[in-house]
Design a protein around this motif. Structure first.
Motif, PDB file in Angstrom:
ATOM      1  N   LEU A  65      34.982 -29.633  -0.191  1.00 47.91           N
ATOM      2  CA  LEU A  65      35.251 -28.079   0.720  1.00 47.91           C
ATOM      3  C   LEU A  65      35.223 -27.037  -0.055  1.00 47.91           C
ATOM      4  O   LEU A  65      36.312 -27.323  -0.915  1.00 47.91           O
ATOM      5  N   ALA A  66      34.658 -26.082  -0.104  1.00 43.35           N
ATOM      6  CA  ALA A  66      34.636 -24.807  -1.042  1.00 43.35           C
ATOM      7  C   ALA A  66      36.075 -24.238  -1.013  1.00 43.35           C
ATOM      8  O   ALA A  66      36.752 -23.790  -1.814  1.00 43.35           O
ATOM      9  N   ASP A  67      36.422 -24.001   0.445  1.00 43.12           N
ATOM     10  CA  ASP A  67      37.398 -23.287   0.693  1.00 43.12           C
ATOM     11  C   ASP A  67      38.861 -24.056   1.184  1.00 43.12           C
ATOM     12  O   ASP A  67      39.699 -23.512   1.783  1.00 43.12           O
ATOM     13  N   GLY A  68      38.485 -25.323   1.002  1.00 43.52           N
ATOM     14  CA  GLY A  68      39.601 -26.281   1.667  1.00 43.52           C
ATOM     15  C   GLY A  68      40.575 -26.795   0.593  1.00 43.52           C
ATOM     16  O   GLY A  68      40.424 -26.495  -0.692  1.00 43.52           O
ATOM     17  N   ALA A  69      41.708 -27.244   1.177  1.00 42.92           N
ATOM     18  CA  ALA A  69      42.748 -27.645   0.102  1.00 42.92           C
ATOM     19  C   ALA A  69      42.507 -28.882  -0.065  1.00 42.92           C
ATOM     20  O   ALA A  69      41.637 -29.803   0.393  1.00 42.92           O
ATOM     21  N   GLU A  70      43.400 -29.498  -0.995  1.00 45.06           N
ATOM     22  CA  GLU A  70      43.223 -30.971  -1.500  1.00 45.06           C
ATOM     23  C   GLU A  70      43.377 -31.725  -0.155  1.00 45.06           C
ATOM     24  O   GLU A  70      44.489 -31.493   0.679  1.00 45.06           O
ATOM     25  N   PRO A  71      42.567 -33.049   0.149  1.00 43.65           N
ATOM     26  CA  PRO A  71      42.867 -33.847   1.212  1.00 43.65           C
ATOM     27  C   PRO A  71      44.290 -34.469   1.060  1.00 43.65           C
ATOM     28  O   PRO A  71      44.683 -34.631  -0.098  1.00 43.65           O
ATOM     29  N   GLU A  72      44.888 -34.674   2.130  1.00 43.88           N
ATOM     30  CA  GLU A  72      45.969 -35.551   2.040  1.00 43.88           C
ATOM     31  C   GLU A  72      45.840 -36.982   1.778  1.00 43.88           C
ATOM     32  O   GLU A  72      45.025 -37.616   2.123  1.00 43.88           O
ATOM     33  N   THR A  73      46.847 -37.470   0.797  1.00 44.06           N
ATOM     34  CA  THR A  73      46.753 -38.876   0.409  1.00 44.06           C
ATOM     35  C   THR A  73      47.602 -39.650   1.282  1.00 44.06           C
ATOM     36  O   THR A  73      48.808 -39.265   1.675  1.00 44.06           O
ATOM     37  N   LYS A  74      47.054 -40.820   1.628  1.00 47.71           N
ATOM     38  CA  LYS A  74      47.654 -41.476   2.782  1.00 47.71           C
ATOM     39  C   LYS A  74      48.280 -42.620   1.710  1.00 47.71           C
ATOM     40  O   LYS A  74      47.860 -43.029   0.805  1.00 47.71           O
ATOM     41  N   ASP A  75      49.666 -43.241   2.142  1.00 47.45           N
ATOM     42  CA  ASP A  75      50.276 -44.380   1.667  1.00 47.45           C
ATOM     43  C   ASP A  75      49.492 -45.516   1.875  1.00 47.45           C
ATOM     44  O   ASP A  75      49.188 -45.823   3.180  1.00 47.45           O
ATOM     45  N   VAL A  76      48.783 -46.063   0.861  1.00 40.57           N
ATOM     46  CA  VAL A  76      48.089 -47.298   0.810  1.00 40.57           C
ATOM     47  C   VAL A  76      49.256 -48.717   0.680  1.00 40.57           C
ATOM     48  O   VAL A  76      49.989 -48.679  -0.086  1.00 40.57           O
ATOM     49  N   LYS A  77      49.132 -49.309   1.951  1.00 39.81           N
ATOM     50  CA  LYS A  77      49.920 -50.512   2.166  1.00 39.81           C
ATOM     51  C   LYS A  77      49.268 -51.657   1.671  1.00 39.81           C
ATOM     52  O   LYS A  77      48.023 -52.018   1.943  1.00 39.81           O
ATOM     53  N   ALA A  78      49.790 -52.352   0.634  1.00 39.36           N
ATOM     54  CA  ALA A  78      49.188 -53.511   0.038  1.00 39.36           C
ATOM     55  C   ALA A  78      49.025 -54.377   1.056  1.00 39.36           C
ATOM     56  O   ALA A  78      49.766 -54.872   1.931  1.00 39.36           O
ATOM     57  N   PRO A  79      47.737 -55.309   1.145  1.00 39.60           N
ATOM     58  CA  PRO A  79      47.464 -56.206   2.161  1.00 39.60           C
ATOM     59  C   PRO A  79      48.396 -57.401   1.936  1.00 39.60           C
ATOM     60  O   PRO A  79      48.615 -57.740   0.626  1.00 39.60           O
ATOM     61  N   ARG A  80      48.770 -58.075   3.032  1.00 42.23           N
ATOM     62  CA  ARG A  80      49.626 -59.282   2.714  1.00 42.23           C
ATOM     63  C   ARG A  80      48.620 -60.565   2.627  1.00 42.23           C
ATOM     64  O   ARG A  80      47.649 -60.627   3.572  1.00 42.23           O
ATOM     65  N   THR A  81      49.150 -61.373   1.570  1.00 44.37           N
ATOM     66  CA  THR A  81      48.361 -62.506   1.296  1.00 44.37           C
ATOM     67  C   THR A  81      48.954 -63.648   2.088  1.00 44.37           C
ATOM     68  O   THR A  81      50.051 -63.656   2.706  1.00 44.37           O
ATOM     69  N   HIS A  82      48.124 -64.634   2.001  1.00 41.71           N
ATOM     70  CA  HIS A  82      48.808 -65.925   2.692  1.00 41.71           C
ATOM     71  C   HIS A  82      50.216 -66.296   1.837  1.00 41.71           C
ATOM     72  O   HIS A  82      50.884 -66.986   2.599  1.00 41.71           O
ATOM     73  N   TRP A  83      50.178 -66.313   0.731  1.00 44.50           N
ATOM     74  CA  TRP A  83      51.325 -66.478  -0.064  1.00 44.50           C
ATOM     75  C   TRP A  83      52.407 -65.765   0.522  1.00 44.50           C
ATOM     76  O   TRP A  83      53.578 -66.199   0.601  1.00 44.50           O
ATOM     77  N   ASP A  84      52.417 -64.306   0.526  1.00 44.40           N
ATOM     78  CA  ASP A  84      53.363 -63.579   1.138  1.00 44.40           C
ATOM     79  C   ASP A  84      53.885 -63.983   2.508  1.00 44.40           C
ATOM     80  O   ASP A  84      55.138 -64.128   2.778  1.00 44.40           O
ATOM     81  N   MET A  85      52.967 -64.298   3.438  1.00 46.66           N
ATOM     82  CA  MET A  85      53.554 -64.776   4.628  1.00 46.66           C
ATOM     83  C   MET A  85      54.142 -66.176   4.578  1.00 46.66           C
ATOM     84  O   MET A  85      55.097 -66.412   5.263  1.00 46.66           O
ATOM     85  N   LEU A  86      53.813 -66.790   3.619  1.00 44.95           N
ATOM     86  CA  LEU A  86      54.574 -68.225   3.372  1.00 44.95           C
ATOM     87  C   LEU A  86      55.884 -68.110   2.912  1.00 44.95           C
ATOM     88  O   LEU A  86      56.600 -68.656   3.485  1.00 44.95           O
ATOM     89  N   LEU A  87      56.070 -67.248   1.956  1.00 45.85           N
ATOM     90  CA  LEU A  87      57.350 -66.887   1.355  1.00 45.85           C
ATOM     91  C   LEU A  87      58.581 -66.222   2.276  1.00 45.85           C
ATOM     92  O   LEU A  87      59.561 -66.174   2.425  1.00 45.85           O
ATOM     93  N   GLU A  88      57.766 -65.710   3.377  1.00 46.39           N
ATOM     94  CA  GLU A  88      58.375 -65.040   4.342  1.00 46.39           C
ATOM     95  C   GLU A  88      59.178 -66.236   5.262  1.00 46.39           C
ATOM     96  O   GLU A  88      60.284 -65.978   5.750  1.00 46.39           O
TER      97      GLU A  88
END
Length: 139
Positions: A65-88
């Motif tokens: 956008l010519a007269d627009g500000a920089e877009p807001e960056t959203k915090d990207v949450k890493a996807p949970r893997t099966h291994w992560d859920m198993l370790l929980e």
């Protein structure tokens, strides 16, 4: 049937309505700038939410956008893997203990596919079985 036929008109390709008395929806022209500095314009409705990026219809490059500000960056949450859920649910020592138990059961033939637990067939023939077969053939 001939009374209902439309003569001299191509059906489905022409509209016989004109634009007199038709009020167009309010519009706005939005300008986007490409990384190389060239600009292009997109016509949008006045009440439309204007995106910060748009693809140039001629080149396919993304413009901002010519007269627009920089877009807001959203915090990207890493996807949970099966291994992560198993370790929980389990700790590493618990998982190692379960693994050793299951391997013992598999090797003992208690679990697993049936074809792994069938007795192996011997390919070498014994002399007694070949003699018995040959005597049956001669009889």
């Amino acid at each position: 049937m001939a009374e209902r036929a439309l003569r001299g008109a191509r059906l489905g390709t022409q509209s016989f309505e004109d634009e007199r008395g038709v009020e167009m929806a309010p519009r706005q022209d939005v300008t986007y700038v490409l990384p190389d500095g060239k600009a292009f314009t997109v016509t949008m409705a006045d009440d439309a939410e204007v995106p910060t990026e748009w693809e140039d219809p001629r080149t396919g490059k993304i413009g901002r956008l010519a007269d627009g500000a920089e877009p807001e960056t959203k915090d990207v949450k890493a996807p949970r893997t099966h291994w992560d859920m198993l370790l929980e649910r389990r700790s590493i020592p618990e998982l190692e203990e379960i693994l050793t138990e299951r391997l013992q059961m598999l090797r003992a033939g208690e679990i697993g596919p049936a074809h792994l637990h069938r007795p192996a067939k011997t390919k070498a023939k014994t002399k007694s079985t070949t003699k018995a077969k040959s005597s049956k053939r001669t009889a």
